[in-house]
Enzyme design. Structure first.
Site, PDB file in Angstrom:
ATOM      1  N   ASP A  12       0.859  -1.187   0.000  1.00 28.43           N
ATOM      2  CA  ASP A  12       0.000   0.000   0.000  1.00 28.43           C
ATOM      3  C   ASP A  12       0.895   1.236   0.000  1.00 28.43           C
ATOM      4  O   ASP A  12       1.599   1.502   0.967  1.00 28.43           O
ATOM      5  CB  ASP A  12      -0.882  -0.043   1.263  1.00 28.43           C
ATOM      6  CG  ASP A  12      -1.819   1.146   1.351  1.00 28.43           C
ATOM      7  OD1 ASP A  12      -1.798   2.000   0.460  1.00 28.43           O
ATOM      8  OD2 ASP A  12      -2.578   1.205   2.339  1.00 28.43           O
ATOM      9  N   ASP A 108      -2.750   2.623  -6.237  1.00 34.06           N
ATOM     10  CA  ASP A 108      -1.580   2.654  -5.352  1.00 34.06           C
ATOM     11  C   ASP A 108      -1.546   1.480  -4.372  1.00 34.06           C
ATOM     12  O   ASP A 108      -0.883   1.547  -3.346  1.00 34.06           O
ATOM     13  CB  ASP A 108      -1.516   3.984  -4.589  1.00 34.06           C
ATOM     14  CG  ASP A 108      -2.723   4.214  -3.720  1.00 34.06           C
ATOM     15  OD1 ASP A 108      -3.696   3.452  -3.841  1.00 34.06           O
ATOM     16  OD2 ASP A 108      -2.695   5.157  -2.916  1.00 34.06           O
ATOM     17  N   GLU A 109      -2.255   0.422  -4.681  1.00 35.02           N
ATOM     18  CA  GLU A 109      -2.243  -0.773  -3.822  1.00 35.02           C
ATOM     19  C   GLU A 109      -2.117  -2.012  -4.692  1.00 35.02           C
ATOM     20  O   GLU A 109      -2.786  -2.128  -5.724  1.00 35.02           O
ATOM     21  CB  GLU A 109      -3.551  -0.886  -3.037  1.00 35.02           C
ATOM     22  CG  GLU A 109      -3.725   0.144  -1.954  1.00 35.02           C
ATOM     23  CD  GLU A 109      -5.102   0.022  -1.357  1.00 35.02           C
ATOM     24  OE1 GLU A 109      -5.267  -0.717  -0.366  1.00 35.02           O
ATOM     25  OE2 GLU A 109      -6.029   0.639  -1.907  1.00 35.02           O
TER      26      GLU A 109
END
Lengths: 147, 102
Positions: A12, A108-109
């Site tokens: 993350d 973004d993960e």
């Protein structure tokens, strides 16, 4: 019923857009920063914040006008999607290079299936070090198991 | 592992481009650049803008933009005094200064 556990590494990226903007402009590091969805400082919406801005109670989705009331010294950068998409794609390719199955959870993960990995802690530490070295942005790693 | 089907480009599908990307500080001016090309990477070292030489001390970040078949390599560069965004168009083989990063 299959009770076999699957081990997943969840990567993350922290304050992804703000982190990239701080890497681009080192003067913004350590400062309360918001990334606005449009280049209109007082009449747009916060789409990302640095940790320093979060400390003022500013978060994504907030009108920027409200954010500046909470922190008048706030730094503002307009979102530039090409940087974020490119970095996300580079991160995906970087993680896929480890040879495990990788999936996007969001821009973004990432989730990495590390079921076959005998030493997941060392793997996580290696990923952490190489992301820091290659991308110069912040992130968190979580290891969890699922049935 | 269950795939989410997420694409990093998808969330921007509804993005409506503004003139100058909504950035009044966009310069979009041609510049001359001295750069090294090595192992598929580009390392700009100095540029000439308005007859003035700017030596690049560090590249703080780089990324690519895609417009149709064109790829543009963008760089944020630090001259020690200021930060600039410059870019190289892989189709026209031309360099531009995009903006001064403030």
């Amino acid at each position: 019923m299959n009770h076999e556990l699957t081990m997943i590494l969840h990567i993350d990226m922290d304050a992804f857009f703000a982190s990239i903007e701080q890497a681009i402009n080192p003067k913004l590091k350590g400062k309360p920063l918001i990334v606005g969805s449009r280049n209109n400082k007082l009449y747009t919406v916060v789409c990302a914040t640095s940790y320093e801005a979060k400390a003022y109670g500013i978060d994504s989705g907030m009108p920027t006008k409200e954010a500046f009331k909470l922190c008048p010294n706030l730094e503002f950068v307009a979102a530039d999607q090409s940087k974020y998409i490119w970095t996300s794609e580079q991160l995906f390719e970087f993680l896929a290079g480890y040879g495990f199955e990788v999936a996007y959870a969001s821009i973004d993960e990432f989730r990495m299936d590390i079921n076959e990995e005998p030493d997941p802690i060392s793997l996580a530490q290696d990923i952490r070090a190489r992301i820091q070295e290659t991308f110069n942005i912040h992130y968190r790693l979580h290891r969890h198991s699922q049935k | 592992m269950k795939q989410s089907g997420f694409s990093p480009k998808a969330r921007w599908d509804r993005h409506i481009p503004e003139s100058n990307h909504g950035d009044p500080g966009l310069l979009n001016e041609k510049i001359q650049v001295l750069a090294f090309f090595s192992a598929s990477k580009i390392y700009p070292r100095m540029f000439i803008w308005n007859n003035k030489i700017y030596k690049i001390k560090s590249i703080t970040y780089n990324w690519q933009e895609h417009t149709g078949k064109e790829t543009t390599n963008c760089f944020s560069v630090n001259t020690g005094l200021d930060l600039y965004q410059i870019s190289f168009n892989n189709t026209s083989y031309s360099w531009k200064i995009d903006k001064i990063i403030e």
